[in-house]
Design a protein around this motif. Structure first.
Motif, PDB file in Angstrom:
ATOM      1  N   UNK A 141       0.808  -1.222   0.000  1.00 47.04           N
ATOM      2  CA  UNK A 141       0.000   0.000   0.000  1.00 47.04           C
ATOM      3  C   UNK A 141       0.839   1.269   0.000  1.00 47.04           C
ATOM      4  N   UNK A 142       2.122   1.124  -0.315  1.00 49.72           N
ATOM      5  CA  UNK A 142       2.937   2.338  -0.387  1.00 49.72           C
ATOM      6  C   UNK A 142       3.290   2.613  -1.854  1.00 49.72           C
ATOM      7  N   UNK A 179      -1.768   2.038  10.004  1.00 52.54           N
ATOM      8  CA  UNK A 179      -1.032   2.981  10.851  1.00 52.54           C
ATOM      9  C   UNK A 179       0.335   3.248  10.226  1.00 52.54           C
ATOM     10  N   UNK A 180       0.945   2.196   9.678  1.00 58.18           N
ATOM     11  CA  UNK A 180       2.214   2.377   8.968  1.00 58.18           C
ATOM     12  C   UNK A 180       2.043   3.382   7.835  1.00 58.18           C
ATOM     13  N   UNK A 181       1.000   3.169   7.060  1.00 64.18           N
ATOM     14  CA  UNK A 181       0.727   4.043   5.911  1.00 64.18           C
ATOM     15  C   UNK A 181       0.460   5.475   6.379  1.00 64.18           C
ATOM     16  N   UNK A 182      -0.312   5.612   7.459  1.00 60.53           N
ATOM     17  CA  UNK A 182      -0.640   6.945   7.959  1.00 60.53           C
ATOM     18  C   UNK A 182       0.609   7.635   8.493  1.00 60.53           C
ATOM     19  N   UNK A 183       1.455   6.852   9.170  1.00 58.60           N
ATOM     20  CA  UNK A 183       2.702   7.423   9.681  1.00 58.60           C
ATOM     21  C   UNK A 183       3.535   7.972   8.525  1.00 58.60           C
ATOM     22  N   UNK A 184       3.660   7.169   7.477  1.00 58.83           N
ATOM     23  CA  UNK A 184       4.415   7.612   6.300  1.00 58.83           C
ATOM     24  C   UNK A 184       3.787   8.868   5.711  1.00 58.83           C
TER      25      UNK A 184
END
Lengths: 400, 470
Positions: A141-142, A179-184
């Motif tokens: 998803x990145x 959350x990983x995606x949002x952090x990025x």
């Protein structure tokens, strides 16, 4: 296999409490249960158990992700070839994408599983397999040009602060991959949006070098919609990286720029079919999510005062991460609503919120991530009201 | 005036239609029939003579055993061996005549079993034949208590031996044994129909309400004077908890009683013959047995007497279960049949099986309710041998809707379970803890991905709640 089993039995005492290598006990346990199904038999309650376990669930989700992942790899190479104007054939195209995506998968797993192993050892628990899925979702998803160190930092942040501090797999409030995606997204906005990150224009491991063609523009369809001015209502249409108009069929198949595995609705639907048939994910959440999205898009169509408002419901569902989010993210059983009635409401509101954020907020051309994270917060509340209605029903019966 | 009449008649008609169409048929959709290998056919087998009989206090929930008998006492079938410390009117009697040979105790002097060596000739304590029509409620209660048959009657809430001092709102009996490989009550009751009917008549005098009898669809069973309910569907459709929930659920402050139909027959015999005759049919089932069918025996007999010569020889790794695979107790050959059980199941233990990366294999022979293994390809008629392995590590609750799909009651099992784990009494009450027994959660435990010991949690929760409330 017997030799392996005997070997494991031989070295097992070293890892038990007081053994030389007891500091690696959870790692050993993890590998042992990975290799051989535990032959512990039931001590209380039912004498037989269903063959399903959390390892199997995670395996099925990984299998369901594979079509989207493979397509994402191919599409990475395909978009790259369009950008530099060459056609090296199917195999080289896929190889380029494979080499571009693989490091991301490795980084995500090494960082995430490393933290899981340490925490499991520290808490003296069995290693839990929840991250097998999260670790696969994160690279999917990145954008393709996300630097590996960013993925490492974001994964570490998400695993520690979105999962382990809450108690580990099964206790987290937010979907770890999101959350990983949002952090990025919030920590490195420049690397996560715009028209420079979704198509790789440089070579990968020495493969696929070349000059960018003049007509190239790497903006995703949603990005194009987001920046289109009011004067373009009626004449606006999305285009591919070379400026050719996109048809609905193109967006369904997914040979368009976007985050690595989110573009092909076809591949995602194959995954959805696997998840629904095996009973691993809820069709209720998926269906109501699509209905919610279509419903909200149709309402905006009626208003139709900006370009994003005029995008048809079908296009909204096919573009960006909507389908991927609805199928793989919204259905995460831990962070989703857990009651059956709740799932309809939860899915519907995710669909609605995703479109609202897409259309009304020019800063976020993609709303799915925020919509799901937002509804993760509301899921317990939705469940609370469903449970309350069961309680009320019981109290009413007693009064009669 | 006229309008009121019309309204009255409409109401009447609707209620009549409702009772015709709805009240007496229960169709269950949620549930799971686990198609195990080792079904018994309706045949009688001969068992070995049991060389001893025992009552096992652990069979019963909600009692504190106080031993009355001494080693060396000579007893008859119906002589009191043990009473409940807190409710001394509840008596536990010897099932046979003979000599008390042992009172086995475990840690903290906990009574494990009271063993009786049988005489060659059966002898019974005479309680006297009684005609139900002339007896009052209290006299019937007294007769059942006196003969030691009372512990077969359980109550909800708490799923414990019923309190004789209470009058239950209703009494429920389910004659549909729907658990895997369970016996067929139609066969058991053959030749004992009169005793069964007498038992039901006695029960109807114990309640101010009705006796509800759940009967499997297409069963030939005929009973009178009670409310019959036709039940259809996969397990746990036959559980008495489902019957209660779908007819008249238990509300806070209410008590209902439940009893197995086999034990209703024992009550019937008490009044028809005047003796405590604990003989019953036990069905021998399971993939590891060589001969399957029903054996006539007496409650509390040795396991050995039931299965000797009927188990596959040469395999050491098998598990004998007193009861069915979902709710039974693990026993050894030297142990005794548990009080409520009418079934023996023998399955492979599985502790000698080492399955290489089993979670990643297609799994053509692995049973699962989900479609995550490819066993679904073989359809529903394939019979499975399932061993006792747990097949996975214990996890936090991850999957949702697993419990709901095998829990056909208007209760949210996951939330009730969480309330029990947290022991939040208000929540437990609100979510229906008074309506359930551990057995209602057995299938939830079977299908659970997270391998949580659900029945144990529910049992401990009910025990704790009982202590808290009394």
């Amino acid at each position: 296999m017997k030799a392996l089993r005997n070997y494991l039995n031989k070295i097992k005492p070293n890892f038990e409490e007081g053994g030389k290598l007891s500091m690696f006990r959870s790692v050993f346990d993890g590998f042992e249960t990975f290799l051989f199904v535990s032959n512990n038999t039931s001590k209380s309650g039912v004498h037989i158990h269903d063959s399903i376990d959390s390892k199997r669930i995670m395996t099925v989700v990984i299998i369901a992700l594979i079509p989207a992942l493979l397509f994402g790899m191919y599409n990475t190479g395909y978009q790259h070839n369009l950008a530099i104007g060459v056609d090296p054939g199917f195999c080289m195209t896929f190889l380029f994408g494979f080499l571009a995506v693989l490091p991301k998968i490795i980084v995500s797993y090494v960082v995430g599983l490393g933290i899981e192993f340490i925490v499991a050892q520290w808490k003296k628990e069995e290693i839990q397999e929840g991250f097998l899925v999260s670790g696969m979702l994160i690279p999917m998803i990145v954008p393709i040009d996300t630097p590996l160190w960013m993925i490492a930092v974001a994964t570490a942040f998400a695993v520690i602060f979105a999962k382990e501090v809450f108690g580990g797999t099964g206790y987290n409030i937010f979907n770890v991959a999101l959350v990983t995606r949002a952090f990025l997204f919030f920590a490195y906005p420049a690397a996560m949006s715009g028209d420079q990150v979704f198509v790789r224009t440089t070579s990968t491991f020495g493969i696929g070098g070349g000059q960018i063609v003049d007509a190239f523009s790497g903006a995703t369809p949603l990005g194009q919609i987001g920046i289109a001015g009011k004067e373009m209502i009626g004449s606006f249409h999305t285009v591919d990286v070379l400026g050719n108009p996109l048809t609905t069929w193109d967006t369904f198949l997914g040979l368009i720029p976007g985050s690595i595995a989110e573009t092909s609705v076809l591949a995602i639907l194959i995954g959805a079919a696997i998840l629904i048939f095996t009973g691993v994910a809820s069709w209720k959440t998926m269906m109501s999510c699509f209905i919610g999205g279509a419903f909200m898009a149709a309402i905006f169509n009626l208003a139709g005062t900006t370009v994003p408002m005029t995008v048809s419901p079908i296009d909204h569902l096919l573009l960006g991460g909507f389908a991927f989010g609805a199928v793989f993210m919204a259905t995460d059983p831990v962070t989703s609503a857990r009651t059956e009635t709740g799932k309809y409401i939860y899915g519907f509101l995710i669909g609605v919120m995703a479109i609202v954020i897409r259309v009304l907020n020019p800063g976020y051309p993609e709303g799915m991530m925020l919509a799901i994270l937002l509804m993760n917060v509301f899921a317990p509340l939705i469940d609370y009201y469903v449970v309350e209605s069961n309680v009320k029903h019981r109290l009413k019966r007693a009064v009669k | 005036m006229k309008d009121e009449n019309i309204a009255y008649f409409c109401d009447k008609i609707i209620k009549t239609l409702y009772s015709c169409v709805m009240a007496n048929v229960i169709k269950i959709k949620k549930g799971l029939d686990i198609n195990l290998k080792g079904k018994a056919s309706d045949v009688l087998l001969t068992g070995k003579e049991s060389d001893s009989y025992a009552i096992i206090p652990d069979s019963y929930d909600g009692i504190v055993p106080k031993v009355i008998a001494k080693v060396g006492d000579s007893v008859k079938a119906g002589t009191v061996l043990m009473i409940d410390k807190n409710r001394p009117e509840i008596k536990f009697v010897s099932p046979v005549s003979g000599e008390v040979t042992a009172i086995n105790r475990g840690e903290k002097r906990k009574v494990l079993s009271i063993v009786v060596k049988p005489d060659a000739e059966p002898g019974y304590v005479e309680f006297g034949k009684k005609s139900l029509s002339s007896l009052k409620t209290e006299e019937i209660k007294e007769a059942i208590l006196e003969a030691g048959i009372w512990p077969f009657i359980k109550q909800r809430p708490y799923d414990i031996v019923a309190s004789p001092s209470e009058t239950p709102r209703d009494i429920f009996v389910s004659t549909y044994y729907s658990a895997p490989l369970a016996p067929n009550f139609d066969f058991i009751v053959q030749g004992q129909e009169a005793d069964f009917q007498t038992g039901l008549d006695a029960l109807s005098k114990l309640t101010s309400g009705k006796v509800y009898v759940g009967i499997k669809k297409n069963s030939s069973l005929k009973v009178n004077g009670v409310e019959t309910v036709e039940v259809e569907g996969p397990h746990p459709a036959g559980n008495v908890g489902v019957l209660i929930n779908h007819t008249k659920p238990v509300n806070k402050g209410e008590t209902v009683w439940t009893i197995n139909p086999d034990d209703v027959i024992i009550i019937g015999r008490l009044f028809n013959k005047g003796i405590a005759d604990f003989s019953r049919l036990v069905v021998i089932t399971g993939s590891e047995t060589t001969e399957r069918g029903y054996i006539k025996t007496i409650a509390g007999c040795t396991i050995k007497s039931l299965i000797e010569g009927k188990i596959l020889e040469g395999t050491a790794h098998f598990r004998i279960i007193s009861g069915n695979v979902l709710t039974g107790h693990k026993v050894g050959k030297e142990d005794y049949l548990y009080a409520y059980d009418n079934q023996i199941t023998v399955i492979p233990e599985g502790d000698d099986v080492n399955e290489f990366v089993g979670w990643a294999m297609p799994g053509f022979s692995k049973y699962s309710m989900s479609h995550t293994y490819l066993t679904w390809l073989f359809g529903k008629n394939k019979e499975y041998v399932i061993d006792a392995r747990i097949r996975g590590g214990k996890r936090a609750m991850i999957m949702s809707n697993e419990y709901d799909s095998v829990f056909p009651m208007n209760i949210l099992p996951e939330y009730l379970l969480k309330a029990i784990i947290a022991f939040d009494i208000d929540k437990m009450e609100n979510l229906g803890v008074y309506e359930v027994a551990p057995e209602d959660f057995a299938l939830c435990e079977f299908v659970d991905t997270s391998k949580i010991e659900i029945q144990k949690i529910v049992r401990n929760g009910l025990n704790l709640l009982y202590k808290e409330m009394n």
